[in-house]
Design a protein around this motif. Structure first.
Motif, PDB file in Angstrom:
ATOM      1  N   SER A  63       0.814  -1.221   0.000  1.00  0.00           N
ATOM      2  CA  SER A  63       0.000   0.000   0.000  1.00  0.00           C
ATOM      3  C   SER A  63       0.846   1.269   0.000  1.00  0.00           C
ATOM      4  CB  SER A  63      -0.926   0.002   1.219  1.00  0.00           C
ATOM      5  OG  SER A  63      -0.165  -0.153   2.399  1.00  0.00           O
ATOM      6  N   GLU A  64       2.136   1.143   0.289  1.00  0.00           N
ATOM      7  CA  GLU A  64       3.031   2.301   0.298  1.00  0.00           C
ATOM      8  C   GLU A  64       3.930   2.338  -0.928  1.00  0.00           C
ATOM      9  OE1 GLU A  64       3.321   4.875   2.510  1.00  0.00           O
ATOM     10  OE2 GLU A  64       1.428   4.099   3.279  1.00  0.00           O
ATOM     11  N   TYR A  65       3.905   1.262  -1.696  1.00  0.00           N
ATOM     12  CA  TYR A  65       4.893   1.110  -2.773  1.00  0.00           C
ATOM     13  C   TYR A  65       4.813   2.225  -3.805  1.00  0.00           C
ATOM     14  CZ  TYR A  65       7.808  -1.220  -6.247  1.00  0.00           C
ATOM     15  OH  TYR A  65       8.802  -1.528  -7.137  1.00  0.00           O
ATOM     16  N   ALA A  66       3.584   2.635  -4.103  1.00  0.00           N
ATOM     17  CA  ALA A  66       3.416   3.632  -5.170  1.00  0.00           C
ATOM     18  C   ALA A  66       3.723   5.045  -4.713  1.00  0.00           C
ATOM     19  CB  ALA A  66       1.989   3.563  -5.706  1.00  0.00           C
ATOM     20  N   THR A  67       3.909   5.219  -3.388  1.00  0.00           N
ATOM     21  CA  THR A  67       3.995   6.596  -2.895  1.00  0.00           C
ATOM     22  C   THR A  67       5.345   7.257  -3.156  1.00  0.00           C
ATOM     23  OG1 THR A  67       4.594   5.867  -0.704  1.00  0.00           O
ATOM     24  CG2 THR A  67       2.250   6.257  -1.097  1.00  0.00           C
ATOM     25  N   HIS A  68       6.362   6.469  -3.423  1.00  0.00           N
ATOM     26  CA  HIS A  68       7.583   7.126  -3.925  1.00  0.00           C
ATOM     27  C   HIS A  68       8.268   6.253  -4.966  1.00  0.00           C
ATOM     28  CE1 HIS A  68      10.351   4.898  -1.115  1.00  0.00           C
ATOM     29  NE2 HIS A  68       9.250   4.837  -0.425  1.00  0.00           N
ATOM     30  N   GLU A  69       8.794   6.921  -5.949  1.00  0.00           N
ATOM     31  CA  GLU A  69       9.426   6.236  -7.072  1.00  0.00           C
ATOM     32  C   GLU A  69      10.633   5.439  -6.607  1.00  0.00           C
ATOM     33  OE1 GLU A  69       8.996   6.388 -10.679  1.00  0.00           O
ATOM     34  OE2 GLU A  69       6.962   6.895 -10.028  1.00  0.00           O
ATOM     35  N   ARG A  70      10.728   4.229  -7.070  1.00  0.00           N
ATOM     36  CA  ARG A  70      11.902   3.416  -6.747  1.00  0.00           C
ATOM     37  C   ARG A  70      12.641   3.087  -8.037  1.00  0.00           C
ATOM     38  NH1 ARG A  70       8.415   2.059  -3.040  1.00  0.00           N
ATOM     39  NH2 ARG A  70       9.183   2.259  -0.945  1.00  0.00           N
ATOM     40  N   PRO A  71      13.957   3.143  -7.991  1.00  0.00           N
ATOM     41  CA  PRO A  71      14.684   2.796  -9.212  1.00  0.00           C
ATOM     42  C   PRO A  71      14.496   1.313  -9.539  1.00  0.00           C
ATOM     43  CG  PRO A  71      16.195   3.174  -7.364  1.00  0.00           C
ATOM     44  CD  PRO A  71      14.823   3.473  -6.869  1.00  0.00           C
ATOM     45  N   VAL A  72      14.161   1.047 -10.775  1.00  0.00           N
ATOM     46  CA  VAL A  72      13.980  -0.332 -11.214  1.00  0.00           C
ATOM     47  C   VAL A  72      14.923  -0.578 -12.383  1.00  0.00           C
ATOM     48  CG1 VAL A  72      12.351  -1.920 -12.293  1.00  0.00           C
ATOM     49  CG2 VAL A  72      11.584  -0.461 -10.434  1.00  0.00           C
ATOM     50  N   GLY A  73      16.096  -1.106 -12.067  1.00  0.00           N
ATOM     51  CA  GLY A  73      17.103  -1.343 -13.111  1.00  0.00           C
ATOM     52  C   GLY A  73      16.867  -2.674 -13.812  1.00  0.00           C
ATOM     53  N   GLU A  74      17.758  -2.973 -14.734  1.00  0.00           N
ATOM     54  CA  GLU A  74      17.695  -4.203 -15.545  1.00  0.00           C
ATOM     55  C   GLU A  74      17.569  -5.476 -14.715  1.00  0.00           C
ATOM     56  OE1 GLU A  74      18.968  -5.424 -19.116  1.00  0.00           O
ATOM     57  OE2 GLU A  74      17.252  -4.049 -19.207  1.00  0.00           O
ATOM     58  N   GLY A  75      18.394  -5.541 -13.672  1.00  0.00           N
ATOM     59  CA  GLY A  75      18.484  -6.785 -12.908  1.00  0.00           C
ATOM     60  C   GLY A  75      17.451  -6.900 -11.792  1.00  0.00           C
ATOM     61  N   MET A  76      16.486  -5.996 -11.785  1.00  0.00           N
ATOM     62  CA  MET A  76      15.518  -5.986 -10.675  1.00  0.00           C
ATOM     63  C   MET A  76      14.301  -6.854 -10.983  1.00  0.00           C
ATOM     64  SD  MET A  76      14.692  -4.748  -7.710  1.00  0.00           S
ATOM     65  CE  MET A  76      15.610  -3.228  -7.419  1.00  0.00           C
ATOM     66  N   LEU A  77      13.933  -7.680 -10.018  1.00  0.00           N
ATOM     67  CA  LEU A  77      12.688  -8.445 -10.125  1.00  0.00           C
ATOM     68  C   LEU A  77      11.790  -8.014  -8.973  1.00  0.00           C
ATOM     69  CD1 LEU A  77      11.169 -10.900 -11.483  1.00  0.00           C
ATOM     70  CD2 LEU A  77      12.169 -12.297  -9.667  1.00  0.00           C
ATOM     71  N   VAL A  78      10.562  -7.629  -9.268  1.00  0.00           N
ATOM     72  CA  VAL A  78       9.611  -7.273  -8.212  1.00  0.00           C
ATOM     73  C   VAL A  78       8.723  -8.491  -7.954  1.00  0.00           C
ATOM     74  CG1 VAL A  78       7.719  -5.756  -7.519  1.00  0.00           C
ATOM     75  CG2 VAL A  78       9.696  -4.813  -8.724  1.00  0.00           C
ATOM     76  N   VAL A  79       8.719  -8.936  -6.698  1.00  0.00           N
ATOM     77  CA  VAL A  79       8.021 -10.170  -6.333  1.00  0.00           C
ATOM     78  C   VAL A  79       6.825  -9.831  -5.456  1.00  0.00           C
ATOM     79  CG1 VAL A  79       8.244 -12.405  -5.170  1.00  0.00           C
ATOM     80  CG2 VAL A  79      10.200 -11.453  -6.420  1.00  0.00           C
TER      81      VAL A  79
END
Ligand code: M6R
Length: 349
Positions: free
Chosen positions: A78-94
């Motif tokens: 519920s807090e994830y969208a509240t600030h931008e997080r860098p999502v690089g090539e090697g990132m997997l969001v689980v």
């Protein structure tokens, strides 16, 4: 349908040895049978998004990932969208979600996908929204969970995430796979011998119930408190043990009970925190394997778990805490499977 049990919750607590065997049989050989081999290619870092109990399982998982040398962070969906997080090539969001239908978690997946991240659902429900929306899905195979309180799925989520960490970590990574082989036996032993009902009875009517731990004992403390408040309606809070002195200690009085989760790591520091609470008159119940005599001497009461490595000890301690919550709620006559104001899957943000 409840198999002779009074509630689904206690039935599902008892199903944990079977649930763990199921996941180990399916994914334990080093391969993750559900995943396309390509899913993990180039993954260097993981962000978990989850809510409630699933958040606690993800937090537990992130400790296991860190030990295997894989950077992992855990975020409340519920807090994830509240600030931008860098999502690089090697990132997997689980996305860790039992039901696969939690609106907050689905919204976090959407945010991650908009930022270009690859996504994976770790879920119990085949064909759920999360499994369809994410690029890939890993099923925890715990079997249906009906009680609103999540129990067996917490254990299965932690095992799933650990097996996932094994798969991601190369051969020469630090640490080694967590040895879960004895976990079904360990849980069964607790189910057969737990004194949790007596302990719940003894401390019935106290003002507040605090749960503290360090390392994986911290997510277990959070989970213990969530379960306790959710089904007993008593005041319960979970803290990282080291944080007690930074504020929560002001709440501790002779009417408080503190459950301290000992995992065999940082036990000396946790003992220091136990003393801090006892000095304010609180009663401390240690969850421990009993091998540290100082813990046995210092605690006012003890709930035992079989001896094991820390990453397993946290899961075993959690089973004792599930039982404590169940018995505390049962003694108060609460509607355990359907606590007030709550739903099994929360489909609004
Ligand atoms: O289905 P999910 O795992 O996404 O559900 C997340 C939470 O709503 C859930 O774990 C909730 O916290 C439980 N009722 C706690 O027992």
């Amino acid at each position: 349908e409840k198999g002779g049990y009074d509630h689904y919750m206690i039935k599902e607590i008892h199903e944990q040895p079977t649930a763990i065997r199921q996941i180990l049989e399916c994914h334990g050989s080093g391969e993750l049978t559900d995943l396309d081999p390509g899913t993990l290619e180039g993954v260097e870092e993981v962000q978990f998004v989850a809510c409630g109990t699933s958040y606690h399982a993800a937090l537990y998982g992130s400790y296991v990932f860190a030990e295997r040398g894989i950077p992992a962070s855990t975020h409340l969906a519920s807090e994830y969208a509240t600030h931008e997080r860098p999502v690089g090539e090697g990132m997997l969001v689980v996305a860790v979600t039992q039901s696969g239908e939690t609106a907050d978690t689905l919204a976090a997946i959407e945010t991650a996908q908009r930022a270009g991240a690859r996504t994976l659902a770790v879920t119990n429900v085949v064909g759920s929204s999360a499994s369809r929306v994410c690029d890939d899905a890993l099923y925890i195979r715990a079997g249906p969970e009906i009680g609103v309180a999540a129990t067996k799925t917490f254990s299965s989520q932690v095992v799933a995430l650990s097996l996932f960490a094994d798969r991601l970590a190369g051969e020469d990574s630090p640490g080694g796979p967590v040895a879960f082989d004895s976990l079904p036996w360990g849980i069964q032993r607790i189910l057969d011998t737990s004194r949790s009902r007596d302990v719940a009875e003894r401390y019935r009517g106290r003002d507040a119930f605090f749960f503290i731990g360090r390392g994986v004992g911290y997510p277990v403390a959070l989970e213990g408190a969530l379960k306790f408040k959710e089904i007993s309606y008593e005041h319960a809070e979970g803290f990282a043990a080291g944080e007690l002195k930074h504020g929560p200690l002001a709440l501790v009085t002779p009417a408080s009970v503190v459950f301290a989760v000992f995992t065999g790591r940082d036990d000396e520091k946790l003992l220091g925190n136990v003393r801090e609470a006892q000095t304010r008159g609180a009663t401390v119940v240690a969850i421990t394997d009993g091998t540290n005599e100082e813990v046995l001497r210092q605690a006012d009461d003890v709930l035992f778990v079989p001896e094991s490595e820390p990453a397993v000890a946290g899961l075993l301690a959690n089973v004792q805490l599930q039982l404590i919550s169940y018995h505390a709620a049962a003694l108060l006559g609460r509607p355990i499977d359907k606590p007030r104001n709550l739903a099994k899957s929360v489909t609004v943000e």
